[in-house]
Design an enzyme around this catalytic site. Sequence first.
Site, short mmCIF file in Angstrom:
data_model
loop_
_atom_site.label_atom_id
_atom_site.label_comp_id
_atom_site.label_asym_id
_atom_site.label_seq_id
_atom_site.Cartn_x
_atom_site.Cartn_y
_atom_site.Cartn_z
CB SER A 123 45.06 71.85 17.28
OG SER A 123 44.87 72.06 15.97
CG ASN A 136 42.55 75.37 15.46
OD1 ASN A 136 43.35 75.07 15.97
ND2 ASN A 136 41.41 75.98 15.84
CD GLU A 137 42.25 69.17 10.38
OE1 GLU A 137 41.39 68.42 10.62
OE2 GLU A 137 41.80 69.90 9.36
N PRO A 138 42.74 67.49 14.63
CG PRO A 138 41.97 64.85 14.27
CD PRO A 138 42.11 66.47 13.50
CB THR A 175 39.88 68.83 6.35
OG1 THR A 175 39.82 68.05 8.06
CG2 THR A 175 39.04 70.03 6.42
#
Length: 649
Positions: free
Chosen positions: A173, A169-171, A188
Site C-alpha cells: 500500500s 492496507n496490505e503490504p 489476512t
Amino acid sequence: MLNTAAVNSTALKFQFKTFEKLPVKIWEDSKEASIHVARSIALAIRQKQQDGEKIVLGLATGSSPIKVYQELVRLHEEEELSFHNVVTFNLDEYYPMKQEASQSYWSFMHEHLFDHVDVPKENIHIPDGNIPMEKVQSYCDWYEKQIDLNGGIEIQILGIGRTGHIGFNEPGSWESSTTRMVRLDNLTRRDAVKDFLFEENVPTRAITMGIASIMKARTIYLLAWGQHKAPIMYEAVEGPITLSIPSSFLQKHKNVRVVLDRAASEKLTRATAPWLCGMCNWTDDLACQAVVWVSQRTGKPILKLTNEDYNEHGLSELMLEENGAYDLNIKIFNRLQHTITGWPGGKAKADDTTRPERATPAKKRCIIFSPHPDDDVISMGGTLMRLVDQGHEVHVAYQTSGNIAVHDHDARRFAEFMKEFGEGQGLMTEASKKKYDTIIHFFEKKKKDEPDIPEVRAIKGLIRRGEARAGAKFSGVKEEHIHFLDMPFYETGRVRKGELSEADINVVAQLIEKIEPHQVYAAGDLADPHDTHRVCLNAIFEAFERLKDQMWARDCWLWLYRGAWHEFPIHEIDMAVPMSPDQVLRKQKAIFMHQSQKDRAPFPGEDEREFWQRARERNKATAETYRQLGLAEYEAMEAFARWKFDWQP
Ligand code: F6R
C-alpha cells in the site's frame, strides 16, 4: 521457572539505548492496557464536551479493540460518560458485505459499542460494503471528504494484522493512499476464517481508509496483544520504513502510542537482548538467556565461548558480574544439562537435588490437561508414555470437545453409518429414524457459514472423543483415567468462542480436587487472545486459586508445555525429556489415532504440515538446539517450563 513475578519482571535497570522507532508502552495484560486506552479516550471526550465541541474518533474492529470498547461501555453505564458529542469513522468493511450479516464490521461495531452507548446514529460512519462496484470510487472519495469536513480524526485506534496491515492496507500500500477498495492478503483472509467458518467464505476485497487517511489523525493508538503479534510488532517498531510493512509508516507520525501486552512485546530487542539497551538486573535466568544468545549468534557451543565473544556482543557487564566466561559457561552448561531427564515423574531413590522433578513420592498422580482432544499426544506424547511406563497414575483430561474441527463429510458418514446399522439390526424406532433423517437433511441443506445443529455438534464431538480415547489408550492410559470435560465456553458452534465462566472453572477444579495430583501438565500458551488454549489455561489457574488452601496443592507442581506452534525459548525450559527414534515413531502413531485431523483438518492455521509432522519437526528442533549449545545429541525432545504459584513453597 515461570511465575507471575518472573513474567512481570523487567530485565532493564537503566535504559541507555533504544532500538524502537515508535514510543511503546508494555502492559502485563491486554485488559489493563485497554482500560488505560479507554480512559484516555474518555478524558478527551469529556474535555471536548466541556468546551462544547465534538470529537472525531477513528475506530477499528477485530479482537484488539474489544476490551477498549467494553471499558467505554462500562464508563457510559456506570460513570455517566456520554457520547453525544462523538463522531466516528470506522477504518474498513469487507466487500461485498451486507450490514446485517453477522461478520460485517457494521454488526461488530453495533454489538460491541454502538448499541450500548449514546453516539447519535447520524454521527456513525462505517464504510458501506454493499455499494455497487461502479459507485465504489466516488463513495470512497465521499467518505474521505466526510472525515475532513468533520474536522479530521482526533484519536485513531488501530489493530495490526500479521501482514503488518493497518486498516486493510496490505503490504504494497502506498503511503499516499486514501479510502479505496483493496484486495485482502491471503494471510489476512486465513486469520478471518474464525468469523466465516471456511476460507472460501472470506471476502477477497474490502473498502479501507488509506495510509494517508490514517496518518492525518492527530493521535494514534496502535494496539497488539498476544505472542502471534510479536514478530510483526518487532518489524513495525524496530524495522525500516517499508512498503512491505504498512504499519512501519507510522514511524513518520508525530503522535503514535504503541500499546502492547507482554506477549506481543517479546520479540523487541529490550526483551530478546536487553543488555544491548542498558544496564541489567542480572538474574540467573537472564544470564542463561544471554549465554544461549551469544552461543547461537557465534555458532559456538557454550563451553567454547570466550571473554571476547561476550565483550563483542555487548556483555562486558555480565563478564564482570560472573567472573569471566569460563565460570559462566560452566554454570549455564550445567543448568541446561540438569533440565534433561528421562524421568519426567522424578527418578525414585535417586539424588534429586539437580533433577527437574522430585524423587518422592516414587509413584505420582499426574493430570495432563489437553485443551483440544489431540494436544496431549501432539505436544507431550513422548512424556505421557514415559510417565505411564514408569508406573505413575496418569490421567488425561480433554478440556473441550474440539467438535468445530471435524469436517461435515466425516460427521455425515458417521450419521449414515449409524442409521444403516440401526436399520440392518432392527434397532430403529420411529423417533430415532426421524432424528437421523433430520441430521442427514441438515447436511444436504447446510449453507456455507451456517452453524451446526446440536445433534451434529454431538456427532462431531463424539468422533473426536473416540480418537482421543484411542490415542490415550495407545499411550497406555487406563480407560477410567480418561476424562472429558466439555468446557461450556467452547460450545458456540462457531470458531469464535465464549468467555471463561464459573461452569468452566468448576469442571476443572472438581477434577483436580478429586485426584489430588502431584503433577499437572497444561498447555502454557500465555496471553493469546481468543485462543482456546489461553482460556483453558486460565481455567486451570483459577481452579488452583480456589484449591490452594488444601494440603496437597502446595506440593502439586504445574508443568507447562507449549501447546501451539512455538517452543519455549531455551532459557525458559526447566525440563527437557529426550526421545529415541523409536519413541518418536510411537508418539507419531498416537497422533495418527486422530484421523479426523489428518489430511487438512478444517482449522489448521497457516501451517500446511500435518500435526504429526509439526510435532516431530518441533521436537527435533529442540534437540538440535541443545546439541548446538554443546549438550548431548538426541533424536528429539519435549520441553516444559515449571509454573510456580506465589503461594507454593
Ligand atoms: C480492523 C482492521 C484490521 C485489524 C487487524 C488486527 O478494522 O482494520 O487492521 O485491526 O487485522 O485484527 P485483530 O485485532 O483481530 O488481531
